[in-house]
Design a protein around this motif. Structure first.
Motif, PDB file in Angstrom:
ATOM      1  N   THR C 246       0.701  -1.190  -0.049  1.00 47.30           N
ATOM      2  CA  THR C 246      -0.064  -0.050   0.178  1.00 47.30           C
ATOM      3  C   THR C 246       0.891   1.210  -0.028  1.00 47.30           C
ATOM      4  O   THR C 246       0.434   2.346  -0.706  1.00 47.30           O
ATOM      5  CB  THR C 246      -1.036   0.067   1.172  1.00 47.30           C
ATOM      6  N   GLU C 247       1.900   1.339   0.760  1.00 53.41           N
ATOM      7  CA  GLU C 247       2.906   2.441   0.939  1.00 53.41           C
ATOM      8  C   GLU C 247       3.511   2.491  -0.437  1.00 53.41           C
ATOM      9  O   GLU C 247       4.064   3.708  -0.570  1.00 53.41           O
ATOM     10  CB  GLU C 247       3.703   2.335   2.176  1.00 53.41           C
ATOM     11  N   ALA C 248       3.847   1.550  -1.041  1.00 52.82           N
ATOM     12  CA  ALA C 248       4.874   1.538  -2.330  1.00 52.82           C
ATOM     13  C   ALA C 248       4.102   2.639  -3.120  1.00 52.82           C
ATOM     14  O   ALA C 248       5.042   3.399  -4.130  1.00 52.82           O
ATOM     15  CB  ALA C 248       4.705   0.279  -2.929  1.00 52.82           C
ATOM     16  N   ALA C 249       2.922   2.833  -3.255  1.00 50.08           N
ATOM     17  CA  ALA C 249       2.155   3.748  -3.951  1.00 50.08           C
ATOM     18  C   ALA C 249       2.814   5.266  -3.808  1.00 50.08           C
ATOM     19  O   ALA C 249       2.977   6.075  -4.846  1.00 50.08           O
ATOM     20  CB  ALA C 249       0.602   3.924  -3.823  1.00 50.08           C
ATOM     21  N   ALA C 250       3.041   5.518  -2.477  1.00 51.24           N
ATOM     22  CA  ALA C 250       3.492   6.847  -2.068  1.00 51.24           C
ATOM     23  C   ALA C 250       5.056   6.971  -2.429  1.00 51.24           C
ATOM     24  O   ALA C 250       5.285   8.021  -3.034  1.00 51.24           O
ATOM     25  CB  ALA C 250       3.498   6.880  -0.631  1.00 51.24           C
ATOM     26  N   VAL C 251       5.657   5.861  -2.345  1.00 51.61           N
ATOM     27  CA  VAL C 251       7.127   5.867  -2.668  1.00 51.61           C
ATOM     28  C   VAL C 251       7.280   6.197  -4.313  1.00 51.61           C
ATOM     29  O   VAL C 251       8.035   6.854  -4.617  1.00 51.61           O
ATOM     30  CB  VAL C 251       7.883   4.618  -2.531  1.00 51.61           C
ATOM     31  N   GLY C 252       6.446   5.214  -4.907  1.00 48.99           N
ATOM     32  CA  GLY C 252       6.393   5.605  -6.656  1.00 48.99           C
ATOM     33  C   GLY C 252       6.123   7.033  -6.840  1.00 48.99           C
ATOM     34  O   GLY C 252       6.788   7.454  -7.673  1.00 48.99           O
ATOM     35  N   ALA C 253       5.219   7.714  -6.233  1.00 51.90           N
ATOM     36  CA  ALA C 253       4.893   8.827  -6.638  1.00 51.90           C
ATOM     37  C   ALA C 253       5.961   9.850  -6.232  1.00 51.90           C
ATOM     38  O   ALA C 253       6.024  10.813  -7.210  1.00 51.90           O
ATOM     39  CB  ALA C 253       3.354   9.393  -5.864  1.00 51.90           C
ATOM     40  N   ALA C 254       6.291   9.768  -4.980  1.00 53.29           N
ATOM     41  CA  ALA C 254       7.359  10.534  -4.626  1.00 53.29           C
ATOM     42  C   ALA C 254       8.624  10.402  -5.695  1.00 53.29           C
ATOM     43  O   ALA C 254       9.134  11.622  -5.988  1.00 53.29           O
ATOM     44  CB  ALA C 254       7.817  10.157  -3.170  1.00 53.29           C
ATOM     45  N   GLY C 255       9.158   9.260  -6.059  1.00 51.37           N
ATOM     46  CA  GLY C 255       9.981   9.170  -6.948  1.00 51.37           C
ATOM     47  C   GLY C 255       9.637   9.825  -8.384  1.00 51.37           C
ATOM     48  O   GLY C 255      10.591  10.460  -8.797  1.00 51.37           O
ATOM     49  N   ALA C 256       8.722   9.701  -8.732  1.00 48.60           N
ATOM     50  CA  ALA C 256       8.159  10.635 -10.238  1.00 48.60           C
ATOM     51  C   ALA C 256       8.318  11.894  -9.979  1.00 48.60           C
ATOM     52  O   ALA C 256       8.660  12.711 -10.886  1.00 48.60           O
ATOM     53  CB  ALA C 256       6.904   9.919 -10.558  1.00 48.60           C
ATOM     54  N   LEU C 257       7.965  12.192  -8.658  1.00 48.43           N
ATOM     55  CA  LEU C 257       7.783  13.591  -8.576  1.00 48.43           C
ATOM     56  C   LEU C 257       9.052  14.319  -8.710  1.00 48.43           C
ATOM     57  O   LEU C 257       9.654  15.413  -9.068  1.00 48.43           O
ATOM     58  CB  LEU C 257       7.244  14.060  -6.979  1.00 48.43           C
TER      59      LEU C 257
END
Ligand code: NA
Ligand code: NA
Lengths: 312, 177, 433
Positions: C246-257
């Motif tokens: 579930t938290e991986a979504a936030a990591v992915g978004a932060a990486g793309a940002l």
């Protein structure tokens, strides 16, 4: 049948509370009523079985009977949940019978609009951890543990652990991935949620209990014919309260056997050790009661009455 | 009408911005918690055992997603991006399609209005009960306020869409309510 | 009129409303509320109307939806997704239909970390539709390969549906996960085969293969390193227990940002467009969940699924016939119902019947999840199809629904194989005991 009753609860149908308690209870009511009543059960996972909505649903008459967790959503059943303070009760039987005995004089304001059929609590739960071995309070420092109740959360915090809020169904995945280091939970969940697969160390400190309620909508109850009311009365209250001790022993035994079969580390705390843990938690217990007193609840009195019952 | 439209447009721009910021906040909090956790683990290697974490991460993420989703539903009404199927309707004459689109918009307004009306009652009940969130113990009213606001905005957006479709001042694109 | 019959009528009315162009969420929600009022009175319907939006948005696990959408938009706006597609093109672009194959493999990989079909479709769809259009692919093929690819995430572990099945039936979740691996790979393979056959029979579906030199090819692959890094961090982080799926979504978004900021890609107008895109897609997905929640309240109190399962159980048919009926039942119900609600409502009833006939409980879990997941792409009501349309609003429903047919044929083949050769599911868990 001329009377159709909806019974909702939040547990999977494989859970003992469904198949040895509620399902037979529903069939017994049907039989006692001579076929006048039919009970349809909506288990966990259905929309009506949403754990956070059961109390509202039964008070509003959307379902007629419900079995719920006192702690979800938070802020309700605050008198009953005093029983969840750490190291108070030492068995499901003791706690369940005490709760039922205290219901009329102490706990009744928690259950407005409800015809209460039973209040019960599970056998004291354990600290289950994935890789860290926990035997002393200090061992909890820095561990991320899934907490079961508000009191359980305060307990973990007071012992230096980090409480993590997770629905029971997500504990497996998070423990497997190492996002949490363990959970404060019952033996029963080791089997019913398959947690024995991921939790390798178990400390049976007899630390806490969780309370449950089983109740009917008051208007529904009043609308029943007298003979059916009698059936409901005969199947609940004292007669039902006495059954939870043996039931919980049976449900927990399944989980404990699973853990033993896996060959995990199991440590059981003796009475002297429990007293030491309890002493450490005294300030936390005091703070919990003080907060309730501030809300105008006679929490210290209820706690004392529970302690008296627990000592018997 | 165009004055109303421009005021409403601005209102929904604000709603969309708030929803976006809520999603970014959910992202930031989660990443912060992961970093703290990682730092705690590294410190643990050196013998310490700090329990660093963002307090009530799950509660806060839920609050952010609740805010974002409620406002976003209203924005989707405003922009006509709620999904509809054009399997049968694409071949119909324009007048019929317009009528169906107006009915669909009114249906959306009705659903949102029903949820709004009953939701306000439910929020009051929660207030009476002071229902609290699991970890932080914050009142559920904080979760209900954005939900109610989003539903109210949804009613406005769907009604405006119905009027504009009726007047022909809004194009009938796919998924338009 | 009996309650199950009211339930059936509700299905018909909802379908009719959807077919005359009412938004899916509105049709499901209104029919659900009115149907619930008919069965349980107005006060009951009021309770359900007040609860459904809250309960649809509150669950923590659903936070992956807006966060993955955020990641998808950042990735698309800063060129990460183009990098990824160029790399895929360089690797498999010589094959006809290479990008469609790449889409399916990307969906399977994404599904391996995510577990939510809707989030997979929303993310990959956001990236893949424009890229495949630019490469000259027919919308029919690109849309369908995204929608079908999205279902892979449901089966490939970790899978929310398998966890639920395991809890409902007291089966080992670890065994279910390992049992799902081979069928998940098989599904990926069959989808790939389906693409290969489609482009052979109808070459106009795919864009022309690009002739790239070896050096260009290597440069394209290497240029995708930031995207590969984000992916590696997300998968590696889950594997090493740094965070939950579930938290991986936030990591992915932060990486793309971070990449978007580093590339100075977020200019004011682009940020404005990104905000609108993330927000209106989030609203679209959550409103469908609200509508489906209301509809499920209704269907479940009508007792329709329970009634049908009971009828199958008491039919007295042979084991083979019962299994066939069960499969048909899930496929039909899956056209209308949310797969998770479907499993919760039916598995407790159907599981004892099927296992009593000698079918393996683990194998049956894989079968149930497989059919429930096929329901996500069967018209007229397939959640993946709707989400895809939400991500790329100019796709016509007909295009999406027609395109998905060859993939449904691949699914039928897979089902047949799973039934004929149970060891496809059972071999891996048996080696782990
Ligand atoms: Na998955
Ligand atoms: Na479907």
């Amino acid at each position: 049948a001329e009377i159709e009753l909806k019974l909702a609860h939040f547990l999977p149908t494989a859970n003992g509370m469904h198949h040895t308690f509620m399902e037979p209870w529903a069939r017994a009511l049907e039989e006692c009523s001579g076929g006048k009543v039919a009970v349809e059960i909506f288990p966990g996972g259905t929309q009506l079985g949403n754990v956070a909505k059961l109390h509202d649903a039964v008070r509003r008459g959307v379902v007629d009977i419900a079995h719920g967790l006192s702690g979800l959503p938070g802020g309700r059943f605050e008198r009953t949940r005093i029983a969840e303070l750490p190291f108070l009760f030492s068995s499901a039987g003791e706690a369940s019978e005490a709760l039922w005995a205290l219901y009329p004089d102490y706990l009744a304001p928690d259950y407005e609009g409800l015809k209460v059929l039973a209040i019960h609590a599970h056998n004291p739960g354990q600290f289950h951890t994935t890789t860290a071995s926990v035997t002393r309070p200090e061992d909890l420092r820095g561990l991320r543990l899934r907490f079961p109740t508000a009191a359980g959360r305060a307990m973990i915090e007071a012992l230096g652990g980090t409480p993590v809020g997770l629905p029971p169904g997500e504990v497996y995945e998070n423990a497997e991935k190492g996002v949490i280091d363990g959970a404060v939970f019952t033996w029963e969940t080791m089997a019913s949620f398959n947690l024995a697969e991921v939790m390798k160390h178990h400390l049976d400190a007899g630390a806490y209990v969780t309370t449950f309620w089983f109740a009917m909508n008051e208007d529904t109850y009043e609308s029943l014919p007298d003979d059916v009311k009698q059936c409901v009365d005969d199947l609940s209250g004292d007669a039902l309260a006495a059954k939870f001790g043996p039931w919980w022993d049976e449900w927990d035994a399944i989980g404990l056997e699973r853990v033993k079969a896996e060959g995990h580390e199991i440590v059981v705390l003796g009475e002297a050790d429990r007293a030491a843990w309890r002493d450490r938690l005294q300030p936390m217990i005091e703070a919990y009661l003080a907060e309730l007193e501030e809300k105008g609840i006679n929490a210290r009195e209820i706690y004392a009455a529970m302690q008296e019952r627990a000592g018997e | 009408m165009s004055l109303i439209r421009s005021v409403v447009d601005r209102l929904f721009l604000v709603a969309a911005t708030l929803a976006f910021l809520a999603i970014v906040a959910a992202m930031g909090l989660t990443v912060a918690d992961i970093v703290l956790r990682l730092a705690a683990r590294i410190t643990a290697l050196a013998g310490g055992r700090p329990g660093w974490a963002v307090p009530g991460l799950v509660d806060l993420t839920q609050l952010a997603v609740m805010t974002a989703a409620s406002l976003a539903i209203a924005v989707a009404f405003h922009r006509g991006t709620h999904v509809a199927v054009d399997l049968l309707t694409s071949g119909l004459p324009t007048g019929t399609r317009r009528l169906l689109a107006v009915v669909a918009a009114l249906g959306g307004a009705a659903l949102a209005a029903l949820c709004l009306y009953t939701g306000v009652g439910e929020m009051r009940a929660q207030l009476q009960y002071t229902t609290l969130s699991a970890t932080l113990g914050i009142s559920y009213v904080w979760y209900w306020v954005p939900l109610i606001a989003g539903l109210a905005l949804s009613v406005i957006a769907a009604l405006l869409a119905a009027v504009e479709l009726w007047l022909g001042t809004r194009p009938m694109q796919l998924g338009d309510v | 009129m009996s309650d199950p019959l009211v339930g059936l009528l509700g299905f018909v009315v909802a379908l009719a409303l959807i077919l005359v162009g009412m938004p899916v969420a509105v049709a499901l929600g209104l029919v659900g509320a009115v149907g619930f009022a008919i069965l349980n009175g107005v006060s009951g319907a009021a309770f359900v109307l007040a609860s459904a939006p809250f309960e649809a948005m509150f669950p923590y696990t659903l936070s992956v939806i807006p966060l993955f959408l955020l990641m998808g938009v950042f990735a698309a706006r800063c060129g990460l997704s183009r990098d990824l597609y160029s790399a895929a093109d360089a690797l498999v672009g010589r094959l006809r239909g290479g990008l469609a194959l790449a889409t399916i493999v990307a969906s399977a990989a994404f599904g391996a970390i995510c577990g939510s079909s809707l989030a997979t479709v929303a993310t990959i769809g956001r990236v893949a539709v424009p890229e495949m259009r630019a490469a000259g692919y027919d919308d029919r093929l690109s849309a369908a390969s995204i929608a079908a690819g999205g279902t892979l995430g449901v089966l490939i572990p970790p899978s929310i549906l398998l966890v639920i099945y395991g809890i409902l039936t007291e089966q080992s979740i670890g065994a279910l996960f390992s049992a799902a691996i081979i069928p998940g790979l098989l599904a990926t393979l069959l989808y790939g085969l389906s693409v290969a056959i489609q482009v052979r029979l109808m070459p106009e579906l795919a864009g022309p293969p690009r002739a790239l030199g070896r050096r260009e090819r290597r440069a394209d692959v290497l240029a995708a390193w930031p995207a590969a890094l984000i992916f590696a961090v997300a998968i590696g982080g889950i594997q090493f227990g740094l965070f939950s799926p579930t938290e991986a979504a936030a990591v992915g978004a932060a990486g793309a940002l971070l990449v978007a900021l580093a590339r100075r890609a977020l200019t004011r107008p682009i940020l404005g467009a990104a905000v609108m895109e993330v927000v209106s897609t989030t609203g679209m997905v959550f409103f469908i969940i609200v509508g489906a929640t209301l509809f499920n309240f209704f269907v479940e109190t009508a007792g329709l699924p329970q009634y049908l399962v009971g009828a199958i159980a008491e039919s007295g048919f042979s084991a083979g016939t019962v299994l066939l009926l069960v499969i048909v039942f899930y496929l039909v119900l899956g056209c209308f119902m949310d797969s998770m609600a479907m499993i919760f409502l039916t598995v407790p009833f159907i599981f004892p019947v099927v296992t009593a006939m000698g079918y393996d409980p683990i194998w049956f879990g894989i079968l149930v999840v497989t059919v429930a997941e096929i329901g996500l792409i069967t018209p007229p009501i397939g959640m993946n199809l709707f989400v895809l349309q939400g991500v790329a609003p100019d796709l016509a429903s007909r295009t999406v629904m027609r395109g998905v047919v060859p993939f449904l044929i691949a699914d039928a083949v897979r089902l047949a194989l799973l039934v004929a050769v149970p060891s496809l599911a059972l071999w891996l868990p048996s080696t782990m005991r």
